[in-house]
Design an enzyme around this catalytic site. Structure first.
Site, PDB file in Angstrom:
ATOM      1  N   GLU A 299      12.539  -9.709   1.297  1.00 60.74           N
ATOM      2  CA  GLU A 299      11.744  -8.600   1.846  1.00 60.74           C
ATOM      3  C   GLU A 299      12.553  -7.329   1.642  1.00 60.74           C
ATOM      4  O   GLU A 299      13.722  -7.268   2.035  1.00 60.74           O
ATOM      5  CB  GLU A 299      11.486  -8.830   3.334  1.00 60.74           C
ATOM      6  CG  GLU A 299      10.783  -7.657   3.999  1.00 60.74           C
ATOM      7  CD  GLU A 299      10.727  -7.804   5.524  1.00 60.74           C
ATOM      8  OE1 GLU A 299      11.021  -8.899   6.048  1.00 60.74           O
ATOM      9  OE2 GLU A 299      10.395  -6.797   6.178  1.00 60.74           O
TER      10      GLU A 299
ATOM     11  N   ARG B 128      13.740   4.003  12.053  1.00 57.46           N
ATOM     12  CA  ARG B 128      12.507   4.777  12.150  1.00 57.46           C
ATOM     13  C   ARG B 128      11.766   4.488  13.469  1.00 57.46           C
ATOM     14  O   ARG B 128      12.292   3.830  14.359  1.00 57.46           O
ATOM     15  CB  ARG B 128      11.653   4.502  10.906  1.00 57.46           C
ATOM     16  CG  ARG B 128      12.415   4.888   9.624  1.00 57.46           C
ATOM     17  CD  ARG B 128      11.605   4.698   8.392  1.00 57.46           C
ATOM     18  NE  ARG B 128      10.442   5.572   8.383  1.00 57.46           N
ATOM     19  CZ  ARG B 128       9.455   5.482   7.483  1.00 57.46           C
ATOM     20  NH1 ARG B 128       9.508   4.563   6.541  1.00 57.46           N
ATOM     21  NH2 ARG B 128       8.444   6.309   7.526  1.00 57.46           N
TER      22      ARG B 128
ATOM     23  N   ALA C  87       3.195  -1.105   4.765  1.00 55.95           N
ATOM     24  CA  ALA C  87       2.660  -1.180   6.139  1.00 55.95           C
ATOM     25  C   ALA C  87       2.147  -2.566   6.511  1.00 55.95           C
ATOM     26  O   ALA C  87       2.083  -2.912   7.708  1.00 55.95           O
ATOM     27  CB  ALA C  87       1.559  -0.139   6.307  1.00 55.95           C
TER      28      ALA C  87
ATOM     29  N   ARG D 283       5.441  11.941  -2.976  1.00 53.96           N
ATOM     30  CA  ARG D 283       5.269  12.431  -1.599  1.00 53.96           C
ATOM     31  C   ARG D 283       6.499  12.039  -0.774  1.00 53.96           C
ATOM     32  O   ARG D 283       7.167  11.063  -1.091  1.00 53.96           O
ATOM     33  CB  ARG D 283       4.029  11.776  -0.947  1.00 53.96           C
ATOM     34  CG  ARG D 283       2.711  12.032  -1.648  1.00 53.96           C
ATOM     35  CD  ARG D 283       2.131  13.389  -1.317  1.00 53.96           C
ATOM     36  NE  ARG D 283       1.925  13.563   0.113  1.00 53.96           N
ATOM     37  CZ  ARG D 283       0.836  13.149   0.788  1.00 53.96           C
ATOM     38  NH1 ARG D 283      -0.144  12.527   0.161  1.00 53.96           N
ATOM     39  NH2 ARG D 283       0.729  13.376   2.073  1.00 53.96           N
TER      40      ARG D 283
ATOM     41  N   ASN E 121       7.932  -5.776  -1.232  1.00 57.25           N
ATOM     42  CA  ASN E 121       7.897  -4.643  -0.303  1.00 57.25           C
ATOM     43  C   ASN E 121       6.454  -4.560   0.187  1.00 57.25           C
ATOM     44  O   ASN E 121       5.603  -3.958  -0.469  1.00 57.25           O
ATOM     45  CB  ASN E 121       8.312  -3.338  -0.992  1.00 57.25           C
ATOM     46  CG  ASN E 121       8.341  -2.174  -0.005  1.00 57.25           C
ATOM     47  OD1 ASN E 121       7.833  -2.291   1.121  1.00 57.25           O
ATOM     48  ND2 ASN E 121       8.921  -1.067  -0.420  1.00 57.25           N
TER      49      ASN E 121
ATOM     50  N   HIS F 226      12.682  -2.965   1.789  1.00 56.51           N
ATOM     51  CA  HIS F 226      12.143  -1.656   2.167  1.00 56.51           C
ATOM     52  C   HIS F 226      13.050  -0.575   1.622  1.00 56.51           C
ATOM     53  O   HIS F 226      14.284  -0.699   1.687  1.00 56.51           O
ATOM     54  CB  HIS F 226      12.036  -1.535   3.689  1.00 56.51           C
ATOM     55  CG  HIS F 226      11.150  -2.575   4.273  1.00 56.51           C
ATOM     56  ND1 HIS F 226       9.782  -2.496   4.208  1.00 56.51           N
ATOM     57  CD2 HIS F 226      11.439  -3.758   4.859  1.00 56.51           C
ATOM     58  CE1 HIS F 226       9.261  -3.581   4.765  1.00 56.51           C
ATOM     59  NE2 HIS F 226      10.241  -4.363   5.159  1.00 56.51           N
TER      60      HIS F 226
ATOM     61  N   PRO G 266       0.787  -1.234   0.000  1.00 56.47           N
ATOM     62  CA  PRO G 266       0.000   0.000   0.000  1.00 56.47           C
ATOM     63  C   PRO G 266       0.819   1.283   0.000  1.00 56.47           C
ATOM     64  O   PRO G 266       1.843   1.380   0.670  1.00 56.47           O
ATOM     65  CB  PRO G 266      -0.828  -0.108   1.291  1.00 56.47           C
ATOM     66  CG  PRO G 266      -0.170  -1.160   2.106  1.00 56.47           C
ATOM     67  CD  PRO G 266       0.511  -2.085   1.151  1.00 56.47           C
ATOM     68  N   ASN G 267       0.302   2.210  -0.772  1.00 54.65           N
ATOM     69  CA  ASN G 267       0.812   3.588  -0.913  1.00 54.65           C
ATOM     70  C   ASN G 267       2.044   3.699  -1.795  1.00 54.65           C
ATOM     71  O   ASN G 267       2.457   4.808  -2.126  1.00 54.65           O
ATOM     72  CB  ASN G 267       1.087   4.235   0.461  1.00 54.65           C
ATOM     73  CG  ASN G 267      -0.184   4.373   1.278  1.00 54.65           C
ATOM     74  OD1 ASN G 267      -1.170   4.925   0.794  1.00 54.65           O
ATOM     75  ND2 ASN G 267      -0.187   3.847   2.488  1.00 54.65           N
TER      76      ASN G 267
ATOM     77  N   TYR H 150      11.542   8.692   0.948  1.00 52.21           N
ATOM     78  CA  TYR H 150      11.430   7.671  -0.096  1.00 52.21           C
ATOM     79  C   TYR H 150      12.076   8.051  -1.433  1.00 52.21           C
ATOM     80  O   TYR H 150      12.051   7.260  -2.377  1.00 52.21           O
ATOM     81  CB  TYR H 150       9.946   7.333  -0.316  1.00 52.21           C
ATOM     82  CG  TYR H 150       9.281   6.799   0.940  1.00 52.21           C
ATOM     83  CD1 TYR H 150       9.619   5.552   1.441  1.00 52.21           C
ATOM     84  CD2 TYR H 150       8.340   7.553   1.626  1.00 52.21           C
ATOM     85  CE1 TYR H 150       9.029   5.066   2.601  1.00 52.21           C
ATOM     86  CE2 TYR H 150       7.736   7.076   2.783  1.00 52.21           C
ATOM     87  CZ  TYR H 150       8.093   5.837   3.267  1.00 52.21           C
ATOM     88  OH  TYR H 150       7.518   5.359   4.407  1.00 52.21           O
TER      89      TYR H 150
END
Ligand code: CA2
Length: 148
Positions: free
Chosen positions: A98, A107, A77, A19, A74, A100, A11-12, A24
């Site tokens: 996996e 974070r 969330a 953004r 990826n 990111h 998601p996103n 990112y």
């Protein structure tokens, strides 16, 4: 014909490059897809993104059915909350990376406990969008060497 590599985004990530560039970067998901295909060469890449958990699970099932060589995921969330994605990945017999874009460990605490890491062959974080290129290369090596 080489087995496909699935690159699945959660998601996103469709908003990548549009953004929060300080976290990112400015590379878009279309740029990322191009990078993955370039790096994969003649290996077919199934590049996907969805904001829906169910869709991501269905694509993992598709990767199982199509006997994909590996999955780069990826989960965004969903990484931290989705036992359903963890269960689907457990059924995949090949290597899983996996990935990111950001270093999740640097974070906030909500980004520290990945469920997906429990089933991943390898975990990458903090390499920016370039991480996808590295992940596809690493995945090809895992497939060639039979690493799971
Ligand atoms: O760093 C990553 O790749 C993440 O998987 C991104 C997720 C976050 O929940 C993970 O902890 C780390 C969030 C994706 C948000 O995607 C955006 C894309 C462009 C602009 C803003 C957010």
């Amino acid at each position: 014909m080489a087995k496909p590599v699935y690159v699945i985004n959660g998601p996103n990530l469709n908003r990548l490059g549009k953004r929060e560039p300080e976290i990112y970067g400015t590379t878009t998901l279309a740029d990322v897809e191009k990078m993955c295909r370039e790096e994969a060469g003649s290996t077919p890449v199934e590049f996907r993104q969805s904001n829906s958990e169910a869709q991501i699970i269905d694509w993992i099932h598709e990767a199982i059915e199509k006997e994909a060589g590996g999955i780069v995921i990826n989960p965004a969330a969903f990484t931290f909350v989705s036992i359903a994605i963890l269960d689907a990945l457990k059924m995949f017999p090949g290597p899983i990376i996996e990935l990111h874009i950001s270093n999740i460990h640097k974070r906030e605490a909500i980004y520290h406990n990945s469920l997906v890491s429990k089933v991943a062959t390898g975990v990458m974080a903090g390499f920016g969008a370039e991480g996808y290129r590295l992940a596809v290369r690493a995945m090809q090596n895992m497939i060639a060497t039979g690493t799971k």
